[in-house]
Write a protein that holds these residues in place. Structure first.
Motif, PDB file in Angstrom:
ATOM      1  N   LEU A   1      42.610  21.370  37.057  1.00 47.48           N
ATOM      2  CA  LEU A   1      43.288  21.352  35.754  1.00 47.48           C
ATOM      3  C   LEU A   1      42.299  21.313  34.598  1.00 47.48           C
ATOM      4  O   LEU A   1      42.588  21.812  33.505  1.00 47.48           O
ATOM      5  CB  LEU A   1      44.254  20.164  35.682  1.00 47.48           C
ATOM      6  CG  LEU A   1      45.493  20.256  36.577  1.00 47.48           C
ATOM      7  CD1 LEU A   1      46.460  19.119  36.274  1.00 47.48           C
ATOM      8  CD2 LEU A   1      46.199  21.598  36.417  1.00 47.48           C
ATOM      9  N   TRP A   2      41.133  20.721  34.827  1.00 45.55           N
ATOM     10  CA  TRP A   2      40.091  20.733  33.797  1.00 45.55           C
ATOM     11  C   TRP A   2      39.693  22.164  33.469  1.00 45.55           C
ATOM     12  O   TRP A   2      39.536  22.528  32.298  1.00 45.55           O
ATOM     13  CB  TRP A   2      38.892  19.932  34.294  1.00 45.55           C
ATOM     14  CG  TRP A   2      37.712  19.914  33.361  1.00 45.55           C
ATOM     15  CD1 TRP A   2      37.505  19.055  32.318  1.00 45.55           C
ATOM     16  CD2 TRP A   2      36.582  20.800  33.393  1.00 45.55           C
ATOM     17  NE1 TRP A   2      36.313  19.337  31.695  1.00 45.55           N
ATOM     18  CE2 TRP A   2      35.716  20.408  32.329  1.00 45.55           C
ATOM     19  CE3 TRP A   2      36.206  21.860  34.198  1.00 45.55           C
ATOM     20  CZ2 TRP A   2      34.516  21.055  32.074  1.00 45.55           C
ATOM     21  CZ3 TRP A   2      35.011  22.510  33.950  1.00 45.55           C
ATOM     22  CH2 TRP A   2      34.176  22.116  32.901  1.00 45.55           C
ATOM     23  N   ALA A   3      39.549  22.998  34.506  1.00 45.30           N
ATOM     24  CA  ALA A   3      39.186  24.400  34.293  1.00 45.30           C
ATOM     25  C   ALA A   3      40.297  25.150  33.562  1.00 45.30           C
ATOM     26  O   ALA A   3      40.039  25.941  32.650  1.00 45.30           O
ATOM     27  CB  ALA A   3      38.893  25.066  35.636  1.00 45.30           C
ATOM     28  N   VAL A   4      41.547  24.886  33.943  1.00 42.77           N
ATOM     29  CA  VAL A   4      42.683  25.530  33.266  1.00 42.77           C
ATOM     30  C   VAL A   4      42.739  25.103  31.802  1.00 42.77           C
ATOM     31  O   VAL A   4      42.981  25.927  30.906  1.00 42.77           O
ATOM     32  CB  VAL A   4      44.002  25.176  33.986  1.00 42.77           C
ATOM     33  CG1 VAL A   4      45.203  25.661  33.184  1.00 42.77           C
ATOM     34  CG2 VAL A   4      44.019  25.775  35.386  1.00 42.77           C
ATOM     35  N   TYR A   5      42.504  23.819  31.566  1.00 44.45           N
ATOM     36  CA  TYR A   5      42.530  23.281  30.194  1.00 44.45           C
ATOM     37  C   TYR A   5      41.526  24.007  29.300  1.00 44.45           C
ATOM     38  O   TYR A   5      41.861  24.460  28.199  1.00 44.45           O
ATOM     39  CB  TYR A   5      42.217  21.785  30.245  1.00 44.45           C
ATOM     40  CG  TYR A   5      41.910  21.148  28.910  1.00 44.45           C
ATOM     41  CD1 TYR A   5      42.926  20.645  28.107  1.00 44.45           C
ATOM     42  CD2 TYR A   5      40.585  21.040  28.455  1.00 44.45           C
ATOM     43  CE1 TYR A   5      42.647  20.051  26.884  1.00 44.45           C
ATOM     44  CE2 TYR A   5      40.299  20.452  27.241  1.00 44.45           C
ATOM     45  CZ  TYR A   5      41.329  19.962  26.459  1.00 44.45           C
ATOM     46  OH  TYR A   5      41.040  19.370  25.251  1.00 44.45           O
ATOM     47  N   TRP A   6      40.291  24.134  29.778  1.00 46.86           N
ATOM     48  CA  TRP A   6      39.254  24.747  28.957  1.00 46.86           C
ATOM     49  C   TRP A   6      39.445  26.256  28.834  1.00 46.86           C
ATOM     50  O   TRP A   6      39.161  26.839  27.777  1.00 46.86           O
ATOM     51  CB  TRP A   6      37.874  24.412  29.508  1.00 46.86           C
ATOM     52  CG  TRP A   6      37.441  23.047  29.076  1.00 46.86           C
ATOM     53  CD1 TRP A   6      37.370  21.922  29.840  1.00 46.86           C
ATOM     54  CD2 TRP A   6      37.066  22.673  27.749  1.00 46.86           C
ATOM     55  NE1 TRP A   6      36.968  20.854  29.079  1.00 46.86           N
ATOM     56  CE2 TRP A   6      36.773  21.285  27.788  1.00 46.86           C
ATOM     57  CE3 TRP A   6      36.943  23.347  26.545  1.00 46.86           C
ATOM     58  CZ2 TRP A   6      36.359  20.580  26.664  1.00 46.86           C
ATOM     59  CZ3 TRP A   6      36.539  22.648  25.418  1.00 46.86           C
ATOM     60  CH2 TRP A   6      36.247  21.279  25.482  1.00 46.86           C
ATOM     61  N   ALA A   7      39.924  26.902  29.876  1.00 47.42           N
ATOM     62  CA  ALA A   7      40.202  28.341  29.785  1.00 47.42           C
ATOM     63  C   ALA A   7      41.280  28.607  28.741  1.00 47.42           C
ATOM     64  O   ALA A   7      41.157  29.526  27.912  1.00 47.42           O
ATOM     65  CB  ALA A   7      40.633  28.881  31.145  1.00 47.42           C
ATOM     66  N   PHE A   8      42.335  27.787  28.736  1.00 45.53           N
ATOM     67  CA  PHE A   8      43.423  27.944  27.767  1.00 45.53           C
ATOM     68  C   PHE A   8      42.936  27.628  26.353  1.00 45.53           C
ATOM     69  O   PHE A   8      43.278  28.331  25.391  1.00 45.53           O
ATOM     70  CB  PHE A   8      44.586  27.030  28.148  1.00 45.53           C
ATOM     71  CG  PHE A   8      45.799  27.176  27.273  1.00 45.53           C
ATOM     72  CD1 PHE A   8      46.711  28.195  27.494  1.00 45.53           C
ATOM     73  CD2 PHE A   8      46.034  26.295  26.224  1.00 45.53           C
ATOM     74  CE1 PHE A   8      47.838  28.339  26.689  1.00 45.53           C
ATOM     75  CE2 PHE A   8      47.152  26.419  25.417  1.00 45.53           C
ATOM     76  CZ  PHE A   8      48.051  27.454  25.650  1.00 45.53           C
ATOM     77  N   LYS A   9      42.124  26.581  26.226  1.00 45.46           N
ATOM     78  CA  LYS A   9      41.651  26.190  24.902  1.00 45.46           C
ATOM     79  C   LYS A   9      40.712  27.240  24.321  1.00 45.46           C
ATOM     80  O   LYS A   9      40.780  27.555  23.114  1.00 45.46           O
ATOM     81  CB  LYS A   9      40.945  24.837  24.981  1.00 45.46           C
ATOM     82  CG  LYS A   9      40.549  24.287  23.619  1.00 45.46           C
ATOM     83  CD  LYS A   9      40.044  22.865  23.708  1.00 45.46           C
ATOM     84  CE  LYS A   9      39.735  22.320  22.320  1.00 45.46           C
ATOM     85  NZ  LYS A   9      39.267  20.909  22.370  1.00 45.46           N
ATOM     86  N   LEU A  10      39.838  27.801  25.140  1.00 48.86           N
ATOM     87  CA  LEU A  10      38.923  28.830  24.658  1.00 48.86           C
ATOM     88  C   LEU A  10      39.659  30.111  24.289  1.00 48.86           C
ATOM     89  O   LEU A  10      39.265  30.837  23.372  1.00 48.86           O
ATOM     90  CB  LEU A  10      37.855  29.120  25.720  1.00 48.86           C
ATOM     91  CG  LEU A  10      36.839  28.002  25.966  1.00 48.86           C
ATOM     92  CD1 LEU A  10      35.959  28.333  27.156  1.00 48.86           C
ATOM     93  CD2 LEU A  10      35.995  27.740  24.720  1.00 48.86           C
ATOM     94  N   ALA A  11      40.753  30.381  25.023  1.00 49.61           N
ATOM     95  CA  ALA A  11      41.504  31.616  24.771  1.00 49.61           C
ATOM     96  C   ALA A  11      42.429  31.501  23.571  1.00 49.61           C
ATOM     97  O   ALA A  11      42.629  32.481  22.830  1.00 49.61           O
ATOM     98  CB  ALA A  11      42.307  31.994  26.012  1.00 49.61           C
ATOM     99  N   THR A  12      43.001  30.315  23.349  1.00 51.70           N
ATOM    100  CA  THR A  12      44.024  30.169  22.305  1.00 51.70           C
ATOM    101  C   THR A  12      43.626  29.211  21.189  1.00 51.70           C
ATOM    102  O   THR A  12      44.262  29.204  20.131  1.00 51.70           O
ATOM    103  CB  THR A  12      45.344  29.666  22.916  1.00 51.70           C
ATOM    104  OG1 THR A  12      45.155  28.330  23.415  1.00 51.70           O
ATOM    105  CG2 THR A  12      45.802  30.575  24.051  1.00 51.70           C
ATOM    106  N   GLY A  13      42.620  28.388  21.442  1.00 51.64           N
ATOM    107  CA  GLY A  13      42.257  27.376  20.456  1.00 51.64           C
ATOM    108  C   GLY A  13      43.160  26.160  20.490  1.00 51.64           C
ATOM    109  O   GLY A  13      43.037  25.259  19.653  1.00 51.64           O
TER     110      GLY A  13
END
Length: 304
Positions: A209-221
């Motif tokens: 979930l840490w990886a999903v969190y950062w992928a989503f944050k980098l993609a959408t802010g």
């Protein structure tokens, strides 16, 4: 003859021990009913945990900020899971023992405070009933030995976290970390999975979930979930092992999608309003605990 009688007595005592409340085999209805009654009592306490733990966190945070700023502490009174005594939030009436009997008191009071007649939330008896029903189901499924008792702790912590997250969108470390460490300790002797799988499950659950969190944050802010969700999945991995993580993630996503769509369509909940993910992880964890093996095979079949 005395020695023979002693052996017979020892054997009889051992047999009786297996039939007691603490060592009953799975499928024992009377023991499951006792677990349900005990679960109702625990559910009453969980209502206190759900209500007070977030407030305790807020008070501790406010005191910490004040102390670091050199200001007087805003909260100096004693406030924990035991004190002050439970009271009506509307008028301050202290709840008596007779008014605190799980479910029954709510029915006798007709869902109202005995002093001011303010309505009492129906969620209180629902949490008690849910805890009692799950306790009975788990003891019926696993028996009342150490494994069954461990599953009760697992379920009770998940129930508390579910409602706290639903109310506040927080998953307290005071609950997620004990659940994680308990999972590792329970699996020292391979109660549910080998210890190696439990340790890998804890690490993989957090990192997934840490990886999903950062992928989503980098993609959408934007932040798609909180760190409490990482810790909760890590705890589930510690209990059920890394091989169960794909099933848990899939189940939580399906349950979350169904409930989320239902809230949008029927409850007119705004699409931009965040929905806590913790309750769906908790539900998925309980389902995986009970029916994880066949579901895991199904998940592997779908992904393979």
């Amino acid at each position: 003859m005395q020695c023979l009688r002693g052996n017979i007595t020892t054997s009889d005592n051992s047999t009786m021990l297996q039939d007691t409340l603490l060592f009953a085999a799975p499928g024992n209805l009377p023991v499951a009913l006792v677990a349900a009654l005990f679960g109702l009592i625990v559910g009453s306490f969980l209502n206190v945990v759900i209500h007070r733990v977030p407030k305790m966190m807020e008070r501790d945070s406010a005191n910490y900020v004040a102390e670091e700023s050199g200001l007087p502490l805003p909260h100096t009174d004693r406030y924990n899971l035991m004190l002050p005594h439970s009271n009506c939030t509307a008028c301050g009436h202290r709840i008596t023992a007779k008014e605190n009997i799980p479910v029954i008191s709510y029915l006798l009071l007709r869902g109202k405070c005995s002093a001011c007649k303010a309505p009492i939330s129906v969620r209180y008896p629902l949490v008690e009933l849910l805890t009692g029903a799950l306790s009975a189901l788990l003891i019926w499924h696993f028996g009342s030995g150490w494994t069954g008792l461990a599953t009760l702790v697992f379920a009770w912590l998940l129930i508390a976290m579910t409602f706290i997250d639903a109310d506040t969108q927080m998953l307290p470390d005071d609950l997620t970390f004990p659940l994680l460490w308990a999972g590792l300790l329970v699996n020292i002797n391979g109660t549910f999975v080998p210890l190696q799988e439990a340790v890998i499950g804890a690490a993989a659950g957090y990192l997934a979930l840490w990886a999903v969190y950062w992928a989503f944050k980098l993609a959408t802010g934007k932040e798609g979930m909180g760190y409490g969700d990482f810790k909760l999945l890590a705890a589930l991995g510690a209990w059920l092992g890394w091989t169960m993580l794909p099933t848990i993630i899939l189940l939580s996503s399906v349950v979350g999608a169904v409930v989320g769509i239902g809230l949008i369509v029927f409850a007119k909940r705004g699409r931009d309003k965040p929905i806590p993910f913790g309750p769906y992880l908790a539900a998925a964890g309980l389902i995986a605990l009970l029916y994880g093996t066949p579901l895991s095979r199904l998940t592997l079949g779908l992904t393979g």
